[in-house]
Design an enzyme around this catalytic site. Structure first.
Site, PDB file in Angstrom:
ATOM      1  N   ALA A   1      17.432 -26.149   5.882  1.00 37.27           N
ATOM      2  CA  ALA A   1      17.877 -25.052   6.396  1.00 37.27           C
ATOM      3  C   ALA A   1      19.415 -24.819   6.797  1.00 37.27           C
ATOM      4  O   ALA A   1      20.005 -24.980   7.332  1.00 37.27           O
ATOM      5  CB  ALA A   1      16.674 -24.029   7.570  1.00 37.27           C
ATOM      6  N   SER A   2      20.289 -23.238   5.977  1.00 33.15           N
ATOM      7  CA  SER A   2      21.444 -23.741   6.980  1.00 33.15           C
ATOM      8  C   SER A   2      21.656 -23.080   7.896  1.00 33.15           C
ATOM      9  O   SER A   2      20.637 -22.681   8.918  1.00 33.15           O
ATOM     10  CB  SER A   2      22.251 -22.133   5.354  1.00 33.15           C
ATOM     11  OG  SER A   2      22.061 -22.346   4.449  1.00 33.15           O
ATOM     12  N   GLU A   3      22.638 -23.183   8.512  1.00 24.35           N
ATOM     13  CA  GLU A   3      22.849 -22.775   9.764  1.00 24.35           C
ATOM     14  C   GLU A   3      22.894 -20.838   9.482  1.00 24.35           C
ATOM     15  O   GLU A   3      23.299 -20.552   8.876  1.00 24.35           O
ATOM     16  CB  GLU A   3      24.817 -22.670   9.758  1.00 24.35           C
ATOM     17  CG  GLU A   3      25.096 -24.240  10.105  1.00 24.35           C
ATOM     18  CD  GLU A   3      26.590 -24.672  10.400  1.00 24.35           C
ATOM     19  OE1 GLU A   3      27.175 -23.621  10.248  1.00 24.35           O
ATOM     20  OE2 GLU A   3      27.466 -25.451   9.994  1.00 24.35           O
TER      21      GLU A   3
END
Length: 427
Positions: free
Chosen positions: A101-103
């Site tokens: 999950a990206s920042e």
């Protein structure tokens, strides 16, 4: 889907609150903040980050406050789920992240670039945990359609489970090569990549409505930018370029790398279309070093990544240098940011961005090595000074098919890729 820090060219990360006070409910059993409180704090940080450009009252912030991110990363702690970093969900045999999950800041930034409207059809390439697809689904609403695609069946299976468990059964999840897009449901109003791309595949342009938007983390000259492009017939024209970092798309690549010293402490990376010969650079660091300072200063928390972007529009030899701490400590190579710094390479000489303390701030400059090192450092300082006069100005970027002849390209710096020709126009 994942990202490295969106603004690596800082001396320390910038963390600001939005100044609001609120009464925050606590979990009485543990005296710890509830997921809702942590989610609000996460979005508050995203809104406060000027790099993300997410307005507090905007639709992107609203859906980020509504979608329970922790439900899409169930193995992570609540603190990690709502922290500032990416949450890794899968690693390859080499230990490198292959999905996560990206920042949150990068997620919000790219959704703002996408400019989604209710009722639109959107394709996401890089399914990740399904979290981003859930945000997309809320943004397009019940009249829209979201398809997320990934080449890894483990990733799509996980995304499907997470989406179903959180009420997003209507999101389509496809296991396929993202380079080919999703022709069966095309054309799309919007396409977004949540994996790093070396090139813009022809299928993405072909499956995008005329006037539609493509947001892609695109890599050239050692840096990756989240580029927002509008489809204008035979070209894709950018109107937003934001620094980011992503796990690369499987099957794409286009960089060379070489160590410049026998101890393998200093590495240079450059693109395959650049005429850089590593044999000529082998002894560049062994000679005298020339330092040139240009009088431009930055605060400790101020990003200066715009210099690198400007260089890609004006200097054909723009590349990337990195140095281990041991190389910095012994004075062999001292880039501004040791892990990744803009550099110029020509023949048997190199120059790179440097920094020194000056009256409580940081003065920018350049260090040169080799016979032409001083002249190259002076040129790099010319770009720093131009950036210092207008720190928000960015080059123009237009992307054409690889078959486009030179005579049909506008004046600018051309970066050739296997499927496209990038033209960067200096600000």
């Amino acid at each position: 889907m994942t990202s490295a820090p969106p603004c690596p060219l800082r001396f320390r990360p910038l963390r600001r609150g939005d100044g609001r006070c609120r009464k925050e409910p606590m979990n009485s059993a543990t005296a710890s903040p509830t997921p809702e409180v942590l989610r609000d704090r996460m979005v508050d940080r995203v809104v406060a980050n000027a790099h993300a450009g997410v307005p507090g009252a905007g639709r992107v912030a609203q859906v980020m406050r509504a979608v329970p991110r922790h439900q899409f990363v169930p193995e992570a702690s609540l603190e990690d789920a709502y922290g500032e970093g990416a949450v890794i969900t899968k690693r390859g045999a080499d230990g490198k992240a292959t999905s996560c999950a990206s920042e949150p800041g990068v997620v919000g930034m790219m959704l703002e670039q996408l400019r989604l409207r209710p009722g639109q059809r959107v394709l996401e390439i890089g399914a990740g945990t399904g979290y981003n697809a859930a945000l997309l689904a809320d943004l397009v609403g019940p009249g829209g359609q979201v398809t997320t695609i990934d080449v890894d069946p483990d990733v799509t299976a996980g995304a499907r489970r997470n989406l179903d468990a959180n009420g997003y059964q209507h999101v389509k999840v496809v296991t396929a090569d993202g380079v080919l897009g999703d022709p069966g449901r095309a054309p799309y109003d919007r396409i977004i990549l949540t994996v790093g791309a070396w090139d813009v595949a022809a299928a993405w342009r072909e499956q995008l409505h005329l006037g539609g938007r493509l947001v892609v983390p695109l890599r050239w000259r050692g840096q990756t930018r989240s580029v927002a492009l509008t489809h204008q017939g035979d070209q894709l024209r950018a109107d937003s370029l934001k620094l980011c970092g992503f796990v690369p798309l499987v099957g794409q690549g286009g960089e060379h790398a070489v160590f410049l010293d026998d101890d393998r402490q200093v590495e240079l990376r450059w693109d395959t279309d650049q005429p850089i010969d590593p044999e000529h650079l082998a002894g560049a660091l062994a000679g005298d070093r020339i330092d040139v300072w240009c009088g431009v200063t930055v605060r400790g928390d101020e990003s200066f990544d715009g210099i690198w972007l400007r260089l890609t529009a004006t200097e054909a030899g723009t590349c990337r240098i990195s140095a281990d701490r041991a190389a910095v400590d012994r004075g062999l190579c001292a880039p501004a940011v040791p892990s990744l710094t803009a550099a110029l390479a020509e023949g048997d000489s190199i120059a790179y961005l440097a920094v020194q303390r000056s009256n409580g701030s940081h003065e920018l400059g350049a260090r040169g090595h080799g016979p032409s090192g001083q002249a190259m450092a002076e040129r790099l300082c010319d770009t720093i000074r131009a950036w210092g006069l207008d720190r928000d100005a960015q080059p123009g970027l237009v992307i054409y098919p690889a078959s486009t002849p030179d005579t049909d390209l506008p004046a600018g710096m051309v970066v050739d890729k296997p499927h496209t020709r990038l033209v960067l126009i200096a600000p």
